[in-house]
Design a protein around this motif. Structure first.
Motif, PDB file in Angstrom:
ATOM      1  N   ILE A  63       0.838  -1.196   0.000  1.00 49.70           N
ATOM      2  CA  ILE A  63       0.000   0.000   0.000  1.00 49.70           C
ATOM      3  C   ILE A  63       0.876   1.250   0.000  1.00 49.70           C
ATOM      4  N   GLU A  64       0.290   2.355  -0.400  1.00 53.25           N
ATOM      5  CA  GLU A  64       1.000   3.635  -0.349  1.00 53.25           C
ATOM      6  C   GLU A  64       0.382   4.501   0.736  1.00 53.25           C
ATOM      7  N   LYS A  65       1.161   4.797   1.762  1.00 53.35           N
ATOM      8  CA  LYS A  65       0.698   5.660   2.844  1.00 53.35           C
ATOM      9  C   LYS A  65       0.906   7.125   2.453  1.00 53.35           C
ATOM     10  N   GLN A  66      -0.149   7.912   2.638  1.00 57.91           N
ATOM     11  CA  GLN A  66      -0.063   9.343   2.388  1.00 57.91           C
ATOM     12  C   GLN A  66      -0.218  10.104   3.702  1.00 57.91           C
ATOM     13  N   PHE A  67       0.484  11.222   3.818  1.00 59.17           N
ATOM     14  CA  PHE A  67       0.365  12.044   5.012  1.00 59.17           C
ATOM     15  C   PHE A  67      -0.744  13.061   4.796  1.00 59.17           C
ATOM     16  N   GLY A  68      -1.604  13.219   5.810  1.00 58.02           N
ATOM     17  CA  GLY A  68      -2.699  14.166   5.654  1.00 58.02           C
ATOM     18  C   GLY A  68      -3.313  14.575   6.975  1.00 58.02           C
ATOM     19  N   HIS A  69      -4.422  15.291   6.875  1.00 58.55           N
ATOM     20  CA  HIS A  69      -5.112  15.825   8.040  1.00 58.55           C
ATOM     21  C   HIS A  69      -6.519  15.246   8.106  1.00 58.55           C
ATOM     22  N   LYS A  70      -6.923  14.850   9.306  1.00 59.17           N
ATOM     23  CA  LYS A  70      -8.307  14.457   9.520  1.00 59.17           C
ATOM     24  C   LYS A  70      -9.100  15.724   9.818  1.00 59.17           C
ATOM     25  N   LEU A  71     -10.103  15.981   8.992  1.00 58.42           N
ATOM     26  CA  LEU A  71     -10.868  17.225   9.077  1.00 58.42           C
ATOM     27  C   LEU A  71     -12.316  16.912   9.413  1.00 58.42           C
ATOM     28  N   HIS A  72     -12.816  17.512  10.495  1.00 57.91           N
ATOM     29  CA  HIS A  72     -14.208  17.342  10.926  1.00 57.91           C
ATOM     30  C   HIS A  72     -14.999  18.545  10.424  1.00 57.91           C
ATOM     31  N   VAL A  73     -15.978  18.302   9.582  1.00 56.36           N
ATOM     32  CA  VAL A  73     -16.715  19.383   8.931  1.00 56.36           C
ATOM     33  C   VAL A  73     -18.198  19.276   9.300  1.00 56.36           C
ATOM     34  N   THR A  74     -18.784  20.414   9.672  1.00 57.59           N
ATOM     35  CA  THR A  74     -20.209  20.460  10.010  1.00 57.59           C
ATOM     36  C   THR A  74     -20.903  21.483   9.127  1.00 57.59           C
ATOM     37  N   THR A  75     -22.031  21.093   8.529  1.00 60.61           N
ATOM     38  CA  THR A  75     -22.789  22.002   7.664  1.00 60.61           C
ATOM     39  C   THR A  75     -24.283  21.759   7.845  1.00 60.61           C
ATOM     40  N   ASP A  76     -25.096  22.714   7.431  1.00 62.72           N
ATOM     41  CA  ASP A  76     -26.534  22.469   7.408  1.00 62.72           C
ATOM     42  C   ASP A  76     -26.879  21.771   6.092  1.00 62.72           C
TER      43      ASP A  76
END
Length: 216
Positions: free
Chosen positions: A128-141
């Motif tokens: 597998i290829e591991k990528q570095f990133g950010h976990k983003l929690h998004v809230t919308t109506d």
């Protein structure tokens, strides 16, 4: 900031002039794990002529080792390691067991056979290829979810989880190189009405169609 790792072990073998070359692979994150696996294979194939190996550990190949285990110098361990380095596969040990078939292969023949066995073993494994990133929690109506889903699809962002309550919340895994621009797009497209929280910096990978997250 991505790198390939062995994710799931594999085994395969080739035959060259009646000599059997059996390759076993295993994901490892420490030299102790690699040595333990090597000893296990040596015990299992105690009657083989050679159990040659190579391993590389760490995102930058901080630890690499190889052994010819009695084969002519440079004809087994280094060729195995060369395959791992060329394919840029990390956190992996490959042990190639040889049962001698009675015909000498010569140095060139040995190099080719050990590399071919290594490639067969890797082909039988999961990489597998591991990528570095950010976990983003998004809230919308509910008015903003259409725009958000469009931007997620357009930027090929991975959705980990979606919850529908009074609002809609999404947990997204955003690659490092896309993070700043993606957040800007969301803010502009919704006039700042979407709430975003950066939770963790993680490595993640697509494993057979499913997104898995890793601490390192």
């Amino acid at each position: 900031m991505s790198y390939k790792v062995l994710y799931q072990a594999g085994q395969d073998e080739i035959e060259e002039k009646k000599s059997r070359f059996i390759a076993h692979t295993l994901p490892v994150t420490s030299e102790e794990e690699a040595v333990a696996f090597l000893n296990k294979i040596k015990k299992e194939y105690w009657d083989a002529r050679h159990n040659c190996h190579a391993y590389t550990i760490g995102k930058n190949n901080e630890c690499t080792r190889c052994s010819d285990d009695g084969e002519p110098s440079g004809t087994a361990g280094r060729p195995i390691l060369d395959v791992l380095l060329r394919e840029e596969i990390h956190n992996c040990i490959v042990v190639v067991t040889r049962y001698f078939g009675g015909t000498l292969l010569g140095t060139g023949g040995l190099v080719r056979a050990y590399q071919a066995a290594t490639q067969a073993g890797l082909a039988a494994s999961t990489i597998i290829e591991k990528q570095f990133g950010h976990k983003l929690h998004v809230t919308t109506d509910y008015n903003g979810i259409g725009k958000l889903q469009y931007l997620v699809a357009q930027n090929q962002i991975f959705t980990l989880n979606t919850q529908y309550t009074d609002n809609v919340t999404l947990d997204l895994m955003v690659p490092e190189e896309k993070f700043k621009d993606f957040c800007t797009q969301i803010t502009e497209a919704t006039s700042g009405r979407i709430k975003m929280e950066k939770e963790k910096e993680l490595y993640f990978a697509d494993v057979e169609g499913e997104i898995k997250v890793f601490d390192h």
